[in-house]
Write an enzyme that holds these catalytic residues in place. Structure first.
Site, PDB file in Angstrom:
ATOM      1  N   ARG A  61       0.822  -1.217   0.000  1.00  0.00           N
ATOM      2  CA  ARG A  61       0.000   0.000   0.000  1.00  0.00           C
ATOM      3  C   ARG A  61       0.852   1.262   0.000  1.00  0.00           C
ATOM      4  O   ARG A  61       0.427   2.333  -0.440  1.00  0.00           O
ATOM      5  CB  ARG A  61      -0.927  -0.035   1.235  1.00  0.00           C
ATOM      6  CG  ARG A  61      -1.846   1.115   1.294  1.00  0.00           C
ATOM      7  CD  ARG A  61      -2.910   1.122   2.374  1.00  0.00           C
ATOM      8  NE  ARG A  61      -2.913   0.152   3.415  1.00  0.00           N
ATOM      9  CZ  ARG A  61      -2.260   0.285   4.577  1.00  0.00           C
ATOM     10  NH1 ARG A  61      -1.479   1.324   4.816  1.00  0.00           N
ATOM     11  NH2 ARG A  61      -2.363  -0.635   5.508  1.00  0.00           N
ATOM     12  N   TYR A 114     -15.406  20.651 -11.988  1.00  0.00           N
ATOM     13  CA  TYR A 114     -15.946  19.338 -12.341  1.00  0.00           C
ATOM     14  C   TYR A 114     -17.084  18.979 -11.370  1.00  0.00           C
ATOM     15  O   TYR A 114     -16.907  19.063 -10.146  1.00  0.00           O
ATOM     16  CB  TYR A 114     -14.785  18.333 -12.254  1.00  0.00           C
ATOM     17  CG  TYR A 114     -15.153  16.897 -12.448  1.00  0.00           C
ATOM     18  CD1 TYR A 114     -15.785  16.466 -13.614  1.00  0.00           C
ATOM     19  CD2 TYR A 114     -14.840  15.940 -11.481  1.00  0.00           C
ATOM     20  CE1 TYR A 114     -16.109  15.130 -13.795  1.00  0.00           C
ATOM     21  CE2 TYR A 114     -15.152  14.604 -11.662  1.00  0.00           C
ATOM     22  CZ  TYR A 114     -15.792  14.212 -12.814  1.00  0.00           C
ATOM     23  OH  TYR A 114     -16.112  12.899 -12.993  1.00  0.00           O
ATOM     24  N   ASP A 186      -7.260  21.696 -10.810  1.00  0.00           N
ATOM     25  CA  ASP A 186      -7.519  20.532 -11.652  1.00  0.00           C
ATOM     26  C   ASP A 186      -6.937  20.878 -13.018  1.00  0.00           C
ATOM     27  O   ASP A 186      -7.460  21.724 -13.746  1.00  0.00           O
ATOM     28  CB  ASP A 186      -9.030  20.266 -11.723  1.00  0.00           C
ATOM     29  CG  ASP A 186      -9.332  18.963 -12.460  1.00  0.00           C
ATOM     30  OD1 ASP A 186      -8.551  18.591 -13.365  1.00  0.00           O
ATOM     31  OD2 ASP A 186     -10.354  18.325 -12.153  1.00  0.00           O
ATOM     32  N   LYS A 211      -7.746  10.355 -18.346  1.00  0.00           N
ATOM     33  CA  LYS A 211      -7.930  11.031 -19.644  1.00  0.00           C
ATOM     34  C   LYS A 211      -6.678  10.877 -20.513  1.00  0.00           C
ATOM     35  O   LYS A 211      -6.421   9.821 -21.037  1.00  0.00           O
ATOM     36  CB  LYS A 211      -8.294  12.505 -19.432  1.00  0.00           C
ATOM     37  CG  LYS A 211      -9.227  12.779 -18.276  1.00  0.00           C
ATOM     38  CD  LYS A 211     -10.596  12.162 -18.460  1.00  0.00           C
ATOM     39  CE  LYS A 211     -11.481  12.488 -17.263  1.00  0.00           C
ATOM     40  NZ  LYS A 211     -12.679  11.688 -17.187  1.00  0.00           N
TER      41      LYS A 211
HETATM   42  C1  LIG Z   1     -11.870  17.850 -15.222  1.00  0.00           C
HETATM   43  C2  LIG Z   1     -12.031  16.518 -14.601  1.00  0.00           C
HETATM   44  N1  LIG Z   1     -11.456  16.282 -13.418  1.00  0.00           N
HETATM   45  C3  LIG Z   1     -11.581  15.098 -12.804  1.00  0.00           C
HETATM   46  C4  LIG Z   1     -12.295  14.068 -13.377  1.00  0.00           C
HETATM   47  C5  LIG Z   1     -12.463  12.791 -12.616  1.00  0.00           C
HETATM   48  O1  LIG Z   1     -11.738  11.748 -13.167  1.00  0.00           O
HETATM   49  P1  LIG Z   1     -12.156  10.242 -12.892  1.00  0.00           P
HETATM   50  O2  LIG Z   1     -13.248   9.919 -13.855  1.00  0.00           O
HETATM   51  O3  LIG Z   1     -10.899   9.478 -13.113  1.00  0.00           O
HETATM   52  O4  LIG Z   1     -12.629  10.150 -11.479  1.00  0.00           O
HETATM   53  C6  LIG Z   1     -12.882  14.258 -14.609  1.00  0.00           C
HETATM   54  C7  LIG Z   1     -13.626  13.146 -15.228  1.00  0.00           C
HETATM   55  O5  LIG Z   1     -14.329  13.297 -16.146  1.00  0.00           O
HETATM   56  C8  LIG Z   1     -12.765  15.516 -15.240  1.00  0.00           C
HETATM   57  O6  LIG Z   1     -13.354  15.769 -16.411  1.00  0.00           O
END
Ligand SMILES: Cc1ncc(COP(=O)(O)O)c(C=O)c1O
Length: 420
Positions: A61, A114, A186, A211
């Site tokens: 872990r 998000y 982000d 992504k």
């Molecule tokens: C801008 C953004 N941040 C975070 C995330 C979250 O990623 P995850 O789907 O891996 O939880 C997304 C997912 O679509 C996103 O578009």
């Protein structure tokens, strides 16, 4: 092949770094790629070593050669002090916020954040006694007016992943640091390849590795890189939450890292080509892409970013919902689904009106977000062209009839934009 010396490593340009970072042929028995290390138990040679562990790995872990390879490479390309890996982008947001905040603190979150990040603040953080205020993403240094004595964190996301406002992150960071608040970002859209988060004042940068790092729509992963001031606390928080990602996902993400520069540049090229094509279409009211000169945040994008990825939105001239559905339902090359950054093209309708609280979202017509993949651009245009033909076969609403301002009035809790 000789082992990379520290001097050569330090002199490498970014593309060479992406190919070489986190690789050690000695450790992988001569094979090019490090295999995924699976494991919980790590054995110690004797009782004395158990008492005073000097070995690099102590328990699954707490890190493996596989996670170490990815986190050290990410730290390097982000210009960070260190990086933690977690099982999803949303987990990365949650861990970063939990690192920066405690009971009684106040959080400032961009209104363009998000969706599930908002939900985490409104549900979990609220329950822990942390209050959130949403702010206009274009506020810049004006964020000072929203600061309270207990404001401990400011979450930015630039651009917003549906509406694409570009934030003045350095200005926000300057004000926040003067008030003792931690700056989170982000950075999933640009990745560290197109926006250097820590050089622009970000303390903790979040990446949904799901992504562009993955690039193949086949894994979920989150990364949080932190600067000198925040890494220790981030590392401790993530470690004590006990949420390491699975080894296969990290292995695949490492593979994605090797080609990420190439894929991202192609995403930029394809995205811009498609965005410019949409600009010529009579059905389109507006294209929302930060690298286009008429985007309101273009000047800041040009100042701070070194590229754009393949995710952008369009606003259609008002048409009935059914016409938008006909456009989307018949697409053969664009998948209809959440997420983005894969090799395949996606389209998804969205409507920010359901959740915005600090700003009003009134684009003037239905909105669709595109993630442009690696298909031939002419094939993509032909697919969309057929979509516009399907859309045209619908009657436009009689004058005086209510015009559709957003695409679908799905309840916020079920809307597809809740994911992706
Ligand atoms: C801008 C953004 N941040 C975070 C995330 C979250 O990623 P995850 O789907 O891996 O939880 C997304 C997912 O679509 C996103 O578009």
């Amino acid at each position: 092949m000789a082992k990379l010396t520290d001097e050569t490593r330090a002199s490498l340009k970014r593309r060479s770094r992406l190919v070489n970072l986190g690789r050690d042929s000695e450790q992988s028995q001569g094979f090019v790629n490090l295999p995924p290390f699976r494991g919980s138990t790590v054995l110690y040679p004797d009782v004395e070593s158990l008492k005073r562990p000097a070995q690099r790995y102590t328990y699954g872990r707490r890190g493996t050669p596989t996670t170490e390879a990815l986190s050290s490479a990410w730290t390097d390309i982000s210009g960070a002090k260190g990086t933690v890996l977690v099982p999803s982008g949303l987990a990365a947001i949650a861990v970063a916020l939990m690192t920066a905040l405690g009971a009684g603190d106040h959080l400032l979150m961009t209104d363009s954040a998000y969706g599930p990040a908002r939900a985490f603040a409104n549900a979990t953080l609220k329950r822990m006694g942390i209050e959130t205020t949403y702010y206009d993403p274009c506020i810049g240094a004006g964020i000072e007016a929203l600061m309270r004595p207990n404001t401990k964190a400011v979450l930015t996301e630039s651009p917003g992943s549906q509406s694409f406002e570009i934030q003045d992150v350095p200005a926000i960071a300057e004000v926040s640091h003067a008030r003792g608040a931690c700056v989170l970002m982000d950075n999933t859209w640009a990745t560290p390849l197109f926006f250097a988060p820590h050089a622009h004042g970000v303390d903790m940068a979040i990446e949904a590795g799901t992504k562009y790092l993955s690039g193949h729509a086949d894994l979920l992963l989150g990364l949080v890189s932190a600067n000198e001031a925040w890494f220790k606390r981030l590392h401790q928080t993530a470690g004590l939450m006990g949420i390491p990602p699975g080894p296969e996902d990290v292995f695949l993400a490492l593979r994605g890292l090797r080609t990420m520069d190439l894929r991202l540049r192609e995403a930029e090229r394809q995205g811009l080509a498609l965005a410019r094509w949409f600009e010529t279409r009579p059905e389109v009211l507006r294209v929302i892409h930060p690298a286009l000169p008429d985007h309101p945040g273009h000047a800041i994008w040009k100042r701070d970013f070194t590229g754009s990825s393949g995710l952008f939105s369009i606003v259609l001239k008002p048409v009935p919902e059914a016409a938008v559905a006909a456009f989307l339902d018949g697409l053969e090359l664009f998948g209809l689904g959440a997420s983005w950054g894969g090799y395949e093209s996606l389209a998804i309708p969205f409507d920010c009106t359901s959740y915005r609280t600090a700003t009003r979202w009134a684009p003037g017509g239905p909105t669709i977000r595109f993630s442009v993949g690696l298909e031939d651009i002419e094939d993509l245009k032909a697919d969309l062209e057929r979509g516009f033909q399907r859309m045209a076969s619908f009657e436009t609403p009689a004058s005086g009839a209510p015009q559709n301002e957003g695409p679908f009035e799905t309840p916020a809790s079920q809307a597809p934009q809740d994911e992706g």
